[in-house]
Design an enzyme around this catalytic site. Structure first.
Site, PDB file in Angstrom:
ATOM      1  N   GLU A   1      38.510  -1.631 -25.061  1.00  0.00           N
ATOM      2  CA  GLU A   1      39.898  -1.674 -25.503  1.00  0.00           C
ATOM      3  C   GLU A   1      39.993  -2.505 -26.781  1.00  0.00           C
ATOM      4  O   GLU A   1      40.097  -3.745 -26.717  1.00  0.00           O
ATOM      5  CB  GLU A   1      40.779  -2.307 -24.430  1.00  0.00           C
TER       6      GLU A   1
ATOM      7  N   GLY B   1      48.961  -1.426 -26.964  1.00  0.00           N
ATOM      8  CA  GLY B   1      50.411  -1.554 -27.042  1.00  0.00           C
ATOM      9  C   GLY B   1      50.967  -1.425 -28.445  1.00  0.00           C
ATOM     10  O   GLY B   1      52.123  -1.752 -28.697  1.00  0.00           O
TER      11      GLY B   1
ATOM     12  N   SER C   1      46.615   2.448 -26.433  1.00  0.00           N
ATOM     13  CA  SER C   1      47.611   3.435 -26.884  1.00  0.00           C
ATOM     14  C   SER C   1      47.251   4.875 -26.525  1.00  0.00           C
ATOM     15  O   SER C   1      47.561   5.803 -27.280  1.00  0.00           O
ATOM     16  CB  SER C   1      47.865   3.292 -28.394  1.00  0.00           C
TER      17      SER C   1
ATOM     18  N   GLY D   1      51.171   1.322 -21.401  1.00  0.00           N
ATOM     19  CA  GLY D   1      52.555   1.809 -21.490  1.00  0.00           C
ATOM     20  C   GLY D   1      52.769   3.201 -20.919  1.00  0.00           C
ATOM     21  O   GLY D   1      53.767   3.451 -20.214  1.00  0.00           O
TER      22      GLY D   1
ATOM     23  N   LYS E   1      50.669  -3.980 -16.002  1.00  0.00           N
ATOM     24  CA  LYS E   1      50.899  -5.332 -16.540  1.00  0.00           C
ATOM     25  C   LYS E   1      52.033  -6.019 -15.765  1.00  0.00           C
ATOM     26  O   LYS E   1      52.144  -5.814 -14.560  1.00  0.00           O
ATOM     27  CB  LYS E   1      51.189  -5.259 -18.042  1.00  0.00           C
TER      28      LYS E   1
ATOM     29  N   ASN F   1      47.519   0.550 -16.002  1.00  0.00           N
ATOM     30  CA  ASN F   1      47.705  -0.907 -15.908  1.00  0.00           C
ATOM     31  C   ASN F   1      49.185  -1.182 -16.169  1.00  0.00           C
ATOM     32  O   ASN F   1      49.644  -1.069 -17.299  1.00  0.00           O
ATOM     33  CB  ASN F   1      46.819  -1.581 -16.970  1.00  0.00           C
TER      34      ASN F   1
ATOM     35  N   GLU G   1      44.593  -9.524 -22.817  1.00  0.00           N
ATOM     36  CA  GLU G   1      45.772 -10.388 -22.656  1.00  0.00           C
ATOM     37  C   GLU G   1      45.426 -11.608 -21.795  1.00  0.00           C
ATOM     38  O   GLU G   1      45.975 -12.693 -21.997  1.00  0.00           O
ATOM     39  CB  GLU G   1      46.934  -9.571 -22.072  1.00  0.00           C
TER      40      GLU G   1
ATOM     41  N   HIS H   1      40.835  -8.518 -19.196  1.00  0.00           N
ATOM     42  CA  HIS H   1      41.742  -7.841 -20.134  1.00  0.00           C
ATOM     43  C   HIS H   1      42.010  -8.776 -21.313  1.00  0.00           C
ATOM     44  O   HIS H   1      42.092  -9.995 -21.142  1.00  0.00           O
ATOM     45  CB  HIS H   1      43.055  -7.479 -19.408  1.00  0.00           C
TER      46      HIS H   1
HETATM   47  C1  PEP Z   1      46.121  -1.868 -21.684  1.00  0.00           C
HETATM   48  O1  PEP Z   1      46.925  -2.761 -21.530  1.00  0.00           O
HETATM   49  O2  PEP Z   1      45.044  -1.909 -21.078  1.00  0.00           O
HETATM   50  C2  PEP Z   1      46.457  -0.788 -22.587  1.00  0.00           C
HETATM   51  C3  PEP Z   1      45.505   0.021 -22.952  1.00  0.00           C
HETATM   52  O3  PEP Z   1      47.753  -0.705 -23.005  1.00  0.00           O
HETATM   53  P1  PEP Z   1      48.414   0.482 -23.881  1.00  0.00           P
HETATM   54  O4  PEP Z   1      47.957   1.789 -23.294  1.00  0.00           O
HETATM   55  O5  PEP Z   1      49.891   0.281 -23.735  1.00  0.00           O
HETATM   56  O6  PEP Z   1      47.923   0.318 -25.276  1.00  0.00           O
END
Ligand code: PEP
Length: 255
Positions: free
Chosen positions: A168, A174, A213, A235, A12, A10, A95, A93
């Site tokens: 998640e 993040g 993460s 990320g 983003k 992803n 966010e 998601h």
């Molecule tokens: C995400 O945005 O779905 C995500 C898991 O981000 P990260 O891997 O950066 O924690």
């Protein structure tokens, strides 16, 4: 149950056309791991070019509207995503839920619109740190699964493997703080129970991914955890180098 691990990046709100070079490199890596299903969800602006250039991977959107067209300035419909080459979309998601006030009902409507447009869908769920600390993680996530997944009627003609749930934990996204493997296993088990309650004998066709993460160091243990069918990666999906290590943790290279 769909057996190939599903590794989804992803991006983003990251990526201009210069980053298509990373997608091409990820596509080359994915071509060597036939047993791993790899996909990227770039910003809307890159979907068409990425779908044209990277054919060993799935390409998807990070959100869609629940209606096919109309007066919704700034929104993109699932039909439009499919039209420009996307083959799946992420909905719900954290966010989006937080920044755009998306409710479970909205997420469910988006997921059903995605399926109606012929897209696969990844429905995200996860608890906040306050909810976990209050001992409510499982109840919160179970409620999100019950109320955000497309209905049984909406999945009637949808092929196995086209619907995924991404667990998640919000506090792991993040932050560099990854969930304990034991907690991932117990939450995936709880989610599986809710998916079985919703879909009965169609439930084995739904994969449950972990996100939060995930990186080169922790991917192997998370992907080996009972009930984990893949990973949603933020990320660490932004460069081919870091994403390739996660793909490698999910499968065996050929050739
Ligand atoms: C995400 O945005 O779905 C995500 C898991 O981000 P990260 O891997 O950066 O924690």
């Amino acid at each position: 149950m769909s057996s190939s691990p599903y590794i989804v990046g992803n991006w983003k709100m990251n990526g201009t056309r210069a980053m298509l070079a990373e997608a091409r490199a990820i596509n080359r890596v994915a071509g060597r791991y036939a047993g791993v299903q790899v996909a990227l969800a770039p910003p809307f602006t890159l979907i068409q070019a990425m779908a044209d250039e990277a054919q060993a991977i799935g390409v998807g959107g990070q959100d869609c509207h629940w209606q096919a067209k109309g007066a919704h300035t700034g929104d993109i419909s699932a039909t439009m995503l499919a039209d420009c080459g996307a083959d799946f979309v992420i909905v719900g998601h954290s966010e989006r839920r937080k920044d755009h006030g998306e409710s479970d009902a909205m997420v469910k409507a988006k997921a059903e619109a995605a399926l109606a447009a012929g897209l696969g869908v990844i429905v995200c769920v996860g608890e906040t740190l306050e909810e976990r600390d209050a001992g409510q993680a499982e109840a919160i996530v179970a409620g999100q699964v019950d109320n955000s997944l497309p209905s049984l009627e909406a999945i009637a003609t949808v092929a196995d493997g086209r619907i995924s749930v991404a667990y998640e934990p919000v506090w792991a996204i993040g932050t560099g703080r990854v969930a304990e493997v034991a907690d991932v296993i117990s939450m995936h088990k709880a989610i599986r129970e809710r998916v079985v309650a919703a879909y009965g004998d169609r439930a084995p066709g739904v994969r449950i991914l972990y996100g939060g993460s995930v990186n080169a160091e922790n991917a192997s243990s998370l992907l080996a955890a009972d009930g984990v069918g893949g990973a949603l990666v933020g990320g660490a999906s932004l460069t081919a180098e870091s994403f390739a290590a996660i793909i490698a943790a999910a499968g065996v290279a050929e050739g």
